[in-house]
Design a protein around this motif. Structure first.
Motif, PDB file in Angstrom:
ATOM      1  N   TYR A 270      15.574  18.522 -33.216  1.00 26.87           N
ATOM      2  CA  TYR A 270      14.184  18.545 -32.756  1.00 26.87           C
ATOM      3  C   TYR A 270      13.314  17.945 -33.846  1.00 26.87           C
ATOM      4  O   TYR A 270      13.540  18.205 -35.035  1.00 26.87           O
ATOM      5  CB  TYR A 270      13.715  19.984 -32.505  1.00 26.87           C
ATOM      6  N   SER A 286       6.369  16.284 -30.006  1.00 26.21           N
ATOM      7  CA  SER A 286       7.722  16.792 -30.279  1.00 26.21           C
ATOM      8  C   SER A 286       8.751  15.946 -29.528  1.00 26.21           C
ATOM      9  O   SER A 286       8.435  15.314 -28.512  1.00 26.21           O
ATOM     10  CB  SER A 286       7.839  18.261 -29.897  1.00 26.21           C
ATOM     11  N   LYS A 288      13.334  15.583 -28.824  1.00 30.71           N
ATOM     12  CA  LYS A 288      14.669  16.134 -29.035  1.00 30.71           C
ATOM     13  C   LYS A 288      15.713  15.047 -28.821  1.00 30.71           C
ATOM     14  O   LYS A 288      15.457  14.057 -28.139  1.00 30.71           O
ATOM     15  CB  LYS A 288      14.925  17.329 -28.114  1.00 30.71           C
ATOM     16  N   CYS A 353      12.433  27.772 -29.930  1.00 29.97           N
ATOM     17  CA  CYS A 353      12.826  26.777 -28.936  1.00 29.97           C
ATOM     18  C   CYS A 353      12.916  27.494 -27.607  1.00 29.97           C
ATOM     19  O   CYS A 353      13.683  28.453 -27.472  1.00 29.97           O
ATOM     20  CB  CYS A 353      14.171  26.165 -29.276  1.00 29.97           C
ATOM     21  N   GLU A 356      14.934  24.466 -24.626  1.00 31.38           N
ATOM     22  CA  GLU A 356      15.113  23.212 -25.378  1.00 31.38           C
ATOM     23  C   GLU A 356      13.798  22.475 -25.637  1.00 31.38           C
ATOM     24  O   GLU A 356      13.735  21.244 -25.593  1.00 31.38           O
ATOM     25  CB  GLU A 356      16.133  22.302 -24.704  1.00 31.38           C
ATOM     26  N   LYS A 357      12.739  23.249 -25.857  1.00 28.20           N
ATOM     27  CA  LYS A 357      11.461  22.636 -26.281  1.00 28.20           C
ATOM     28  C   LYS A 357      10.915  23.441 -27.440  1.00 28.20           C
ATOM     29  O   LYS A 357      10.830  24.671 -27.347  1.00 28.20           O
ATOM     30  CB  LYS A 357      10.428  22.706 -25.151  1.00 28.20           C
TER      31      LYS A 357
END
Ligand code: GAL
Length: 374
Positions: A270, A286, A288, A353, A356-357
């Motif tokens: 990330y 952001s 990933k 997280c 997945e963020k």
């Protein structure tokens, strides 16, 4: 509720023992001598039970953003109370030195090299009196996390080397591209297709805002704002972390990202970055990726709550893991004060997280219990 208890207990302890027992983002953060910590644009490492925080040592007044002393270091056992270890990389008096007093040294990051047993510091270097035109990545080395660090050299990375997966047709410059109007659709396409990579091919690529990341397999990377801050580059370091392997890639061409900070959780990388508005805050971004080499997927602003559009009036600088704690990552950012840089404060927040963020929520006051209680 539970969090409130731990904050109240922390507060009482701080009254009784005179120690810091929590983080207060954006407030004056006193070291163990009672002086506001002076380690801006910094990074943290953990060595044998002690955390070390390195940063830019700023001074008073408008000139205080240039390096008049060097890179500072603080040590701590608990992340709340920091002991001043002094200047570990000193500017030099010799006017011919690359790090002569009055140059610009920004965003120092230290990593440990297991192979050589050395501590390696990378930082953004601008030669004295040249504004931000030099755009170099510089490296120093030490036997101890407390320094002293010996200055080695600076680079324009990846001189004469194309990035991985760079199309053959992009290697050839068009004769007209230099005349394109900035931010016209044709110009953006030309940037994406490597116009500035070609411009800097012989000289080496620019390196301004940067961080260093060491992966689980001990491979090291410099992640740096390049191409006039329009594109991030990820450049692999040699095994001793002192040079580049010539393996490199571009992230978000023409995306205008600065202030990169990176972490890896459950096999996913990330990255948090900022836009480019100098000392003024802007909305963080952001990303990933399953591989350091990309593709990096843009995930938008990771900040939530009041002033989330301005990264809580700060700019990212580093993310580190609380030692031995699988899911505990701390986001470090700077609230710059360009008119009197020494007054700049620090924004440390837990980074989570969720699906997945990366998520950053503002907290006025928090301690490490937050990770287990929320
Ligand atoms: C910021 C950058 C800082 C510093 C500043 C100078 O965008 O993140 O590290 O270089 O610009 O204006």
């Amino acid at each position: 509720m539970k969090l409130q208890y731990s904050i109240i207990i922390s507060f009482l302890c701080s009254l009784v023992f005179g120690q810091n027992t929590s983080f207060e983002p954006g407030k004056v953060w006193k070291d163990t001598d009672g002086v506001h910590i002076n380690a801006h644009g910094g990074g943290v490492i953990f060595v044998d039970g002690t955390y070390y925080w390195y940063g830019e040592f700023k001074t008073e007044g408008k000139g205080g953003n240039t390096a008049l002393k060097g890179v500072s270091c603080y040590s701590s056992k608990d992340l709340y109370n920091w002991n001043n270890e002094g200047i570990v990389l000193k500017v030099e008096d010799d006017p011919n030195s690359e790090i002569t007093k009055g140059c610009i040294m920004e965003r120092p990051k230290v990593v440990f090299n297991k192979k050589t047993g050395k501590y390696i510091m990378w930082f953004h270097l601008e030669f004295k009196g040249k504004g931000y035109d030099s755009a170099r990545a510089a490296v120093a080395i030490s036997d101890s996390p407390k320094g002293p660090f010996a200055y080695k050299k600076s680079y324009r990375p990846n001189k004469g080397v194309w990035p991985m997966d760079f199309k053959e047709e992009y290697k050839l410059a068009s004769t007209t591209e230099r005349n394109l109007k900035s931010w016209s659709p044709e110009w953006v396409t030309a940037i994406k297709n490597g116009m500035l990579v070609r411009r800097d091919f012989k000289k080496g690529q620019m390196s301004r805002d940067m961080t260093v990341y060491v992966d689980d397999n001990e491979k090291g990377y410099l992640i740096h704002s390049s191409e006039e801050n329009l594109t991030l580059h990820i450049s692999e370091l040699t095994d001793d972390y002192l040079d580049f392997t010539e393996k490199w890639t571009r992230v978000e061409p023409a995306g205008h990202n600065e202030a990169p900070a990176i972490f890896k959780k459950e096999g996913i990388y990330y990255m948090i970055t900022s836009g480019c508005t100098g000392w003024d805050p802007n909305e963080a971004r952001s990303f990933k990726s399953k591989s350091i080499w990309g593709p990096w997927e843009a995930l938008g602003n990771p900040c939530f709550g009041k002033d989330a559009d301005f990264t809580f009036h700060s700019q990212s600088t580093y993310i580190f893991q609380v030692q031995g704690k699988k899911d505990q990552f701390i986001f470090m950012a700077d609230r710059w004060k360009p008119d009197n840089p020494i007054d700049g404060t620090y924004i440390w927040l837990p980074i989570k997280c969720i699906e997945e963020k990366p998520v950053l929520k503002w907290l006025d006051n928090w301690n490490l219990a937050y990770f287990t209680e929320n």
